[in-house]
Motif scaffolding. Structure first.
Motif, PDB file in Angstrom:
ATOM      1  N   PRO A 131       0.809  -1.224   0.000  1.00 55.57           N
ATOM      2  CA  PRO A 131       0.000   0.000   0.000  1.00 55.57           C
ATOM      3  C   PRO A 131       0.845   1.278   0.000  1.00 55.57           C
ATOM      4  CG  PRO A 131      -0.920  -1.575   1.541  1.00 55.57           C
ATOM      5  CD  PRO A 131       0.390  -2.147   1.078  1.00 55.57           C
ATOM      6  N   ASN A 157       3.239  13.074  -8.544  1.00 55.39           N
ATOM      7  CA  ASN A 157       2.568  12.092  -7.681  1.00 55.39           C
ATOM      8  C   ASN A 157       1.132  12.579  -7.497  1.00 55.39           C
ATOM      9  OD1 ASN A 157       2.636  14.111  -5.557  1.00 55.39           O
ATOM     10  ND2 ASN A 157       4.785  13.567  -5.355  1.00 55.39           N
ATOM     11  N   MET A 158       0.305  11.758  -6.853  1.00 51.69           N
ATOM     12  CA  MET A 158      -1.105  12.147  -6.708  1.00 51.69           C
ATOM     13  C   MET A 158      -1.251  13.442  -5.925  1.00 51.69           C
ATOM     14  SD  MET A 158      -3.492  12.186  -4.161  1.00 51.69           S
ATOM     15  CE  MET A 158      -5.255  12.219  -3.991  1.00 51.69           C
ATOM     16  N   THR A 159      -0.442  13.613  -4.873  1.00 48.31           N
ATOM     17  CA  THR A 159      -0.599  14.783  -4.000  1.00 48.31           C
ATOM     18  C   THR A 159      -0.344  16.071  -4.788  1.00 48.31           C
ATOM     19  OG1 THR A 159       0.193  13.410  -2.179  1.00 48.31           O
ATOM     20  CG2 THR A 159       0.142  15.784  -1.796  1.00 48.31           C
ATOM     21  N   HIS A 199      -7.211   9.438   2.704  1.00 49.10           N
ATOM     22  CA  HIS A 199      -5.821   9.904   2.825  1.00 49.10           C
ATOM     23  C   HIS A 199      -5.856  11.436   2.795  1.00 49.10           C
ATOM     24  CE1 HIS A 199      -1.687  10.685   1.452  1.00 49.10           C
ATOM     25  NE2 HIS A 199      -1.376   9.421   1.696  1.00 49.10           N
ATOM     26  N   ALA A 257      -4.134  13.464   1.290  1.00 50.26           N
ATOM     27  CA  ALA A 257      -3.917  14.050  -0.041  1.00 50.26           C
ATOM     28  C   ALA A 257      -5.236  14.291  -0.772  1.00 50.26           C
ATOM     29  CB  ALA A 257      -3.022  13.143  -0.873  1.00 50.26           C
ATOM     30  N   ASN A 306      -6.758   3.414   2.142  1.00 50.36           N
ATOM     31  CA  ASN A 306      -5.398   2.863   2.235  1.00 50.36           C
ATOM     32  C   ASN A 306      -5.087   2.384   3.647  1.00 50.36           C
ATOM     33  OD1 ASN A 306      -5.264   5.542   3.275  1.00 50.36           O
ATOM     34  ND2 ASN A 306      -3.055   5.538   3.029  1.00 50.36           N
ATOM     35  N   ASP A 319     -10.125   9.549  -5.624  1.00 49.77           N
ATOM     36  CA  ASP A 319      -8.741   9.164  -5.354  1.00 49.77           C
ATOM     37  C   ASP A 319      -8.670   7.639  -5.449  1.00 49.77           C
ATOM     38  OD1 ASP A 319      -6.346   8.372  -4.329  1.00 49.77           O
ATOM     39  OD2 ASP A 319      -6.601   9.304  -2.362  1.00 49.77           O
ATOM     40  N   VAL A 365      -5.877   5.917  -5.770  1.00 54.91           N
ATOM     41  CA  VAL A 365      -4.493   5.475  -5.527  1.00 54.91           C
ATOM     42  C   VAL A 365      -4.485   4.091  -4.877  1.00 54.91           C
ATOM     43  CG1 VAL A 365      -2.368   5.923  -4.235  1.00 54.91           C
ATOM     44  CG2 VAL A 365      -3.536   7.807  -5.381  1.00 54.91           C
ATOM     45  N   HIS A 366      -5.297   3.908  -3.866  1.00 54.47           N
ATOM     46  CA  HIS A 366      -5.233   2.625  -3.166  1.00 54.47           C
ATOM     47  C   HIS A 366      -5.940   1.503  -3.930  1.00 54.47           C
ATOM     48  CE1 HIS A 366      -4.137  -0.024  -0.066  1.00 54.47           C
ATOM     49  NE2 HIS A 366      -5.360  -0.506  -0.068  1.00 54.47           N
ATOM     50  N   SER A 405      -1.596   6.533  -8.659  1.00 59.70           N
ATOM     51  CA  SER A 405      -0.138   6.651  -8.700  1.00 59.70           C
ATOM     52  C   SER A 405       0.468   5.337  -9.158  1.00 59.70           C
ATOM     53  CB  SER A 405       0.398   7.012  -7.310  1.00 59.70           C
ATOM     54  OG  SER A 405      -0.207   8.208  -6.875  1.00 59.70           O
ATOM     55  N   TYR A 435       3.241   4.014  -8.947  1.00 60.13           N
ATOM     56  CA  TYR A 435       4.141   3.264  -8.051  1.00 60.13           C
ATOM     57  C   TYR A 435       3.364   2.377  -7.091  1.00 60.13           C
ATOM     58  CZ  TYR A 435       3.441   6.461  -4.025  1.00 60.13           C
ATOM     59  OH  TYR A 435       2.925   7.180  -2.973  1.00 60.13           O
ATOM     60  N   LYS A 436       2.036   2.520  -7.065  1.00 60.70           N
ATOM     61  CA  LYS A 436       1.226   1.599  -6.243  1.00 60.70           C
ATOM     62  C   LYS A 436       0.724   0.431  -7.082  1.00 60.70           C
ATOM     63  CE  LYS A 436       0.700   4.847  -2.884  1.00 60.70           C
ATOM     64  NZ  LYS A 436       1.155   4.839  -1.530  1.00 60.70           N
TER      65      LYS A 436
END
Ligand SMILES: Cc1ncc(COP(=O)(O)O)c(C=O)c1O
Length: 420
Positions: A36, A97-99, A126, A128, A178, A203, A205-206, A226, A228-229
């Motif tokens: 995560p 990145n997402m943020t 999160h 963000a 997340n 969002d 991302v997770h 993102s 990288y996840k």
């Protein structure tokens, strides 16, 4: 799935693709249960990054080979992410990145808001997906925060319905938490947002490593995730409906392109990592083709991949929950009832008695078992659950390269910790 042969995930093949999984810690094989916060990367992604740096390394829009190759690479990465999101390539934006992307988007949306306009955020998210919207309070926006149902860590949908009103201009909700793994009913929430005339920002991302994203079916206005996840490099990506990306005015330097999506991509991009994003999508597609050989195209292959990874992850997850529930003193946050597993993904947080999660993570870490402790920036949630001052929680994340043996090692590590 008539006429389609579905194969179980070939875990040996999967793990061969990820060279970093061979890491050893104090004589133990590393068990990466830290997904995560960022997943490991298949060699296809590493090769694509190296190949870009060897053969195409340049800035965009020059009149020479490597620059032309960079333009082509960017277009093909946009096409890959368009298949991933199920949108058109010009609706895909790359960013650090997402943020960072979300702060930039919120600032641009802020230009259209009037004092008193409302934005809905949640306690499950999160930070963000909270702080960038809260920053608009400086311009007079009013932030309304939706609560959770504490017993199962789901969103309180009645509270959400109360908080979306005629004044709401944007609803910002996570696809999956997340921290506790809850999957939110984002399609239903998008309908509620649109019925009130508000924009919907998701969002994802997770969620992205666990399930397929379909922005067309969701009809959301924006969705971020993102790479990288989901087995790619450290970057963020945004889907935005074309009409919004073209209408809104991002903050930018004057000579940079004014046309969308490039006007959103501030400064020089990390081109080599964009090459890596395309390779991450192609890795997932390759996995899907191996699981359901006759798939028609990359989008179909991605859907096949997620069908296989979800079956694998949730199989491991059932084992993890059963094992944890048998350990005295374990308090799991979120949904634990197997009948409701469709409402969650394979990320789980818990506390073990009064033990500090950092102590537990360090104990497991020495045995090669990588878990995360703390709040993972889901600060509203750890405060709401009353665990922030006690060091938060211990988080275990299962993705498709994890194994039943790793789950068993985690469980015996916890038992060993208790028995010290
Ligand atoms: C659900 C969720 N949203 C947003 C973020 C922030 O993403 P990034 O690191 O790309 O800014 C994270 C990172 O952990 C996350 O898990």
């Amino acid at each position: 799935m008539q006429g389609t042969e579905k194969k179980a995930l070939d875990i040996a093949w999967v793990r061969e693709q990820f060279p970093s999984l061979k890491l050893q810690v104090n004589g133990h094989p590393a068990a990466f249960l830290d997904g995560p916060a960022g997943t490991q990367v298949p060699k296809q992604v590493m090769d694509a990054i190296q190949d870009y740096l060897l053969n195409a390394n340049a800035n965009t829009y020059g009149a020479f080979l490597t620059s032309l190759r960079t333009n082509e690479m960017t277009l093909s990465a946009r096409a890959a992410m368009a298949d991933f999101f199920h949108c058109d390539p010009d609706e895909v934006v790359f960013g650090q990145n997402m943020t960072t992307i979300t702060f930039a988007l919120a600032r641009a949306i802020g230009r259209e808001l009037k004092p008193g306009d409302e934005i809905v955020v949640t306690t499950l998210d999160h930070d963000a997906n909270v702080a960038p919207w809260r920053a608009l309070e400086d311009e007079g926006a009013v932030i309304r925060q939706v609560d959770i149902c504490e017993a199962d860590c789901t969103l309180d949908l009645d509270d959400l319905k109360r908080k979306i009103t005629g004044k709401t201009k944007l609803v910002a909700v996570g696809y999956a938490s997340n921290l506790v793994g809850t999957i939110n009913p984002v399609a239903e929430i998008t309908k509620l947002a649109h019925a009130a005339g508000a924009l919907m920002f998701i969002d994802a991302v997770h969620y992205a490593p666990h399930g397929p994203i379909d922005v067309k079916a969701l009809d959301c206005d924006f969705l971020v995730c993102s790479p990288y996840k989901f087995f790619g490099p450290h970057m963020g990506t945004l889907y935005g409906k074309r009409e919004h990306l073209q209408r809104l005015k991002p903050y930018k330097v004057r000579p940079a392109p004014n046309a969308s999506p490039e006007c959103w991509e501030t400064g020089t991009q990390v081109q080599e990592l964009i090459a890596g994003i395309a390779a991450a999508v192609d890795y997932l597609a390759e996995l899907g083709r191996r699981c359901e050989p006759p798939v028609k195209n990359r989008r179909e292959a991605l859907l096949a991949a997620y069908r296989a990874t979800k079956r694998h992850e949730m199989g491991l997850f059932a084992r993890l929950i059963d094992g944890l529930l048998a350990i005295p003193g374990v308090r799991i946050f979120g949904i634990t009832d197997a009948k409701r597993f469709e409402e969650r993904c394979s990320t789980l947080s818990f506390r073990l008695g009064e033990h500090n999660p950092t102590e537990l993570a360090a104990f497991l870490g020495e045995r090669g078992i990588f878990t995360w402790d703390g709040n993972f920036f889901a600060l509203n949630l750890t405060e709401r659950l009353g665990v922030e001052k006690q060091g938060g929680v211990l988080r275990v994340g299962l993705v498709h390269y994890n194994t039943a043996e790793e789950v068993e090692r985690l469980l015996s590590g916890l038992r060993e910790f208790i028995g010290r």
